[in-house]
Design an enzyme around this catalytic site. Structure first.
Site, PDB file in Angstrom:
ATOM      1  N   ASP B 332      49.085 -41.185 135.884  1.00 17.59           N
ATOM      2  CA  ASP B 332      49.637 -40.111 136.577  1.00 17.59           C
ATOM      3  C   ASP B 332      48.551 -39.971 137.835  1.00 17.59           C
ATOM      4  OD1 ASP B 332      51.413 -38.048 137.460  1.00 17.59           O
ATOM      5  OD2 ASP B 332      49.885 -36.872 136.406  1.00 17.59           O
ATOM      6  N   ASP B 557      48.768 -35.689 132.457  1.00 14.30           N
ATOM      7  CA  ASP B 557      48.054 -34.601 132.225  1.00 14.30           C
ATOM      8  C   ASP B 557      48.840 -33.695 130.807  1.00 14.30           C
ATOM      9  OD1 ASP B 557      50.550 -33.512 133.069  1.00 14.30           O
ATOM     10  OD2 ASP B 557      49.624 -32.620 134.747  1.00 14.30           O
ATOM     11  N   ASP B 561      54.108 -34.860 131.977  1.00 17.00           N
ATOM     12  CA  ASP B 561      54.328 -36.271 131.795  1.00 17.00           C
ATOM     13  C   ASP B 561      54.783 -36.636 130.270  1.00 17.00           C
ATOM     14  OD1 ASP B 561      53.970 -37.199 134.440  1.00 17.00           O
ATOM     15  OD2 ASP B 561      51.766 -36.896 133.976  1.00 17.00           O
TER      16      ASP B 561
END
Lengths: 72, 662
Positions: B332, B557, B561
């Site tokens: 991410d 994190d 997500d």
């Protein structure tokens, strides 16, 4: 329901045998014996009486290896 | 060593000395002629060390027989050693049991030792705590303390329970949780997590969790139950052990009885039972699968232990196995590869027509033109009341530019008043920006849509990558400010290291704009990016990779997500300290937010699996080899002892290497 118990077992292969014996005990749905942390996780069938089941588990395991111990 | 181990050590030493002594006296021919003892006397002499070393095995195997446990290792060792005595191979008979006991002792010692090492690494809970009661401080068991109790923690002590500081300020060290020793300042009102160490001064904490529910207990519980999720290699080994022993024993029976009978009856050879029984006994010695059964889980356990010492929690050995097979890693962006802290990187002013690149570290404001500074000041002032991270970053960067000394301090109203002009009126234009009255001027800050609306698109488009904030003063285009997220320290190393350990695709899924994603990808060396993704698109993007046959790990994190982390083959949550959601959703948890931990974890997984495979191939290989050799009479019982005990010791030593992965 799941419960974790402290156990004492001397050898890794015995731990595997304990796991099998525990799985075969009536009232036990699934069981994992962790030789490295000396812990045993037991998942019980619905409605099983934990104390009786665990006593049977202990007896079945003792049959295989005398040195085995579960701290209930 | 515990008491049992010490007794066994003593027995081993006595037996070894006796055996060597008796051998030199009676069998070596140095002192007495080799045939001094007749076979029966020889047995009678060697039975002494045999009883010392083997009595417990014999008792256990009798018990085993009574309970119908024929194939346990005590019984097998008993049969092998007694058989050797019957054949007159007394020295070997004693040696088999002697080495078996050495192996057992070594196994229990090595395992106990590494168990202790690893649990010490994970020993982050504190059982006692000091409860404040009026003027007194009472020592209490941590698990009896209720939520909302005030406790005192002295410098040097572990914080026993999660809580909020109510009195005092100190520095805490969270290295036991994160593996990273970055001391953190805390003061009244700050949250502290159990497992951290209070370093400098006494603090009082109001607890927010019970012992069982506090961070340290949860982490400990997670790591110690990691072994419960067994890997495929571990399951293979249990299955192998289950069949291996009966098969080898069955073969031993066949060799001892059937082979000589067949060769005697059909081929007319002599019934040479002794030779075949010796070979069969050799089989029995090799029939214990100990080396494998101990070394494989030990390797995983050591791997998990060494990872947790570095602040990486692996939830099960199956994830080590899977991670070692991963060939594509996706990150991410915000909060994972970048800090999620915005900074102004460029300021452009029309009047001076200069573009200041603030990424270069030049905090001396004198070198910026006055027009740039003025533009910047108006824009930052317009953001005076903002809560938006980009607005805040503009204010911070402006203050830092004017006064580099203000850097580490937090943004306060007093500070804003010192450097900014407080706007008399502010209008929020949803999705476009802000129009504010600053010192009698109408200052508009916002995106290109706002400029289109206010000044009919009469403005210069920014060429720099990042989030662009355009500024107009009194409806005239004045310039723009470019804001960028900051790449984390270590992101670059993490990614190049991932390529180095053999990951083919290292990429990024982000909700951000394509140019920003490309810019970061270029800086970090990512080879696959997908931008402008909504959370649900990330799951789809990940599924595409999985369907294309990749084994994919996703690092996020953990909060936004969670769905992607759960969908990936190995989901890794980062910066998860104190976040239950992240710990819940992921397979591997990185406690702090250092991206280098990702490559470290992959390296641990690969090394760990290599050691596991080495042990499996080596142990099975040697055993099968010695079985074949002894079948053709080429291996003595001594070799069988090596195949059993020697291999086990080597495999255990190899497994312990997993603890030392840097």
């Amino acid at each position: 329901m799941k419960k974790t118990y402290k156990i004492e077992v001397d050898c890794a292969n015995c731990a595997n045998k304990m796991e099998e014996a525990t799985k075969k005990t009536e009232g036990v749905k699934d069981a994992v014996v962790n030789y490295m942390t000396l812990k045993m996780k037991v998942e019980f069938e619905d409605g099983a009486d934990v104390d009786t089941v665990m006593n049977n588990v202990r007896n079945n395991c003792k049959k295989i290896e005398d040195d085995f111990e579960i701290y209930l | 060593m515990n008491k049992k181990q010490k007794t066994n050590r003593l027995r081993i030493i006595i037996t070894a000395v006796l055996l060597i002594g008796l051998y030199i006296v009676f069998k070596s021919g140095l002192i007495l002629p080799e045939d001094f003892l007749n076979p029966w006397l020889e047995r009678a002499v060697f039975i002494v060390p045999y009883i010392i070393i083997a009595y417990d095995i014999l008792i256990k195997s009798v018990k085993g027989i009574l309970k119908g446990q024929l194939l346990d290792e005590n019984f097998l060792m008993g049969v092998a050693s007694i058989g050797a005595f019957v054949l007159g191979e007394c020295v070997e008979g004693v040696a088999v049991v002697l080495f078996y006991q050495i192996g057992e002792l070594f196994e229990s010692y090595a395992v106990g030792k590494s168990r202790k090492n690893i649990t010490e690494l994970m020993d982050i809970t504190e059982d006692v705590c000091f409860v404040v009661e009026g003027d007194d401080v009472v020592k209490t068991d941590s698990d009896e303390v209720e939520i909302g109790t005030i406790i005192e923690v002295k410098p040097g002590d572990k914080i026993p329970l999660d809580g909020v500081v109510v009195e005092g300020g100190s520095v805490i060290d969270t290295s036991a949780l994160t593996g990273e020793s970055k001391p953190r300042d805390i003061t009244t009102g700050d949250e502290v997590l159990s497992g951290s160490i209070n370093v400098t001064s006494v603090i009082r904490i109001k607890t927010t969790a019970e012992f069982e529910e506090s961070t340290a207990s949860k982490i400990l519980d997670m790591v110690s139950s990691a072994g419960m999720r067994k890997s495929r290699s571990e399951n293979f080994i249990s299955k192998f052990a289950h069949y291996y022993t009966p098969i080898v024993c069955g073969l031993a029976v066949v060799i001892a009885i059937v082979v000589p009978l067949v060769s005697g009856l059909l081929l007319g050879h002599d019934y040479n039972f002794a030779v075949w029984v010796y070979r069969a006994l050799t089989f029995l010695v090799i029939s214990c699968p100990c080396a494998l059964v101990i070394s494989v889980p030990l390797s995983f356990f050591a791997g998990i232990g060494s990872a947790s010492a570095k602040g990486v929690l692996i939830k099960g050995s199956n994830y080590i196995e899977m991670l070692s097979k991963v060939d594509a890693v996706y990150f991410d962006k915000t909060g994972t590869l970048t800090k999620g802290e915005f900074k102004v990187t460029n300021v452009y002013s029309v009047t001076e027509d200069i573009n200041v690149d603030l990424t270069l570290d030049n905090s001396d404001s004198a070198q910026y033109g006055s027009a740039v500074r003025e533009l910047y000041k108006y824009a930052a002032s317009a953001e005076y009341y903002t809560n938006h991270p980009i607005g805040i970053s503009m204010i911070n960067s402006y203050i830092n530019m004017e006064n580099a000394n203000a850097k580490s301090d937090e943004l306060t109203d007093a500070k804003k008043d010192e450097y900014l002009i407080k706007p008399s009126h502010v209008d929020q234009i949803g999705g476009k920006g802000i129009i504010a009255k600053v010192a009698d001027k109408e200052v508009a800050v916002g995106n290109d849509l706002l400029m289109e609306e206010l000044i009919n698109g009469d403005f210069k488009k920014a060429t720099e990558v990042g989030t662009v904030v355009y500024v107009s003063i009194d409806n005239t285009f004045a310039g723009y400010i470019v804001v960028n997220d900051q790449i984390k320290e270590g992101s670059f190393e993490a990614i190049s290291e991932l390529y180095k350990v053999g990951i083919k695709d290292v990429g990024m899924f982000t909700g951000d704009e394509e140019p920003i994603a490309r810019d970061i990808a270029a800086k970090l060396g990512l080879n696959k990016i997908k931008a402008k993704l909504l959370p649900i698109d990330k799951v789809k993007a990940l599924e595409d990779e999985i369907n294309a046959g990749h084994k994919v790990s996703f690092i996020g994190d953990g909060i936004n997500d969670a769905p992607v982390i759960m969908r990936s083959d190995v989901g890794i949550a980062m910066g998860a300290l104190g976040s239950d959601a992240a710990i819940e959703a992921s397979d591997i948890v990185i406690m702090d937010d250092d991206p280098r931990k990702v490559s470290l974890t992959v390296r641990i997984a690969k090394k760990c699996m290599r050691i596991v495979y080495e042990n499996i191939y080596f142990s099975i290989g040697i055993k099968v080899l010695v079985l074949l050799l002894s079948l053709f009479g080429l291996a003595s019982m001594w070799m069988a002892i090596f195949a059993d005990v020697g291999v086990m010791i080597l495999a255990v030593l190899n497994a312990i290497r997993c603890l030392r992965i840097k």
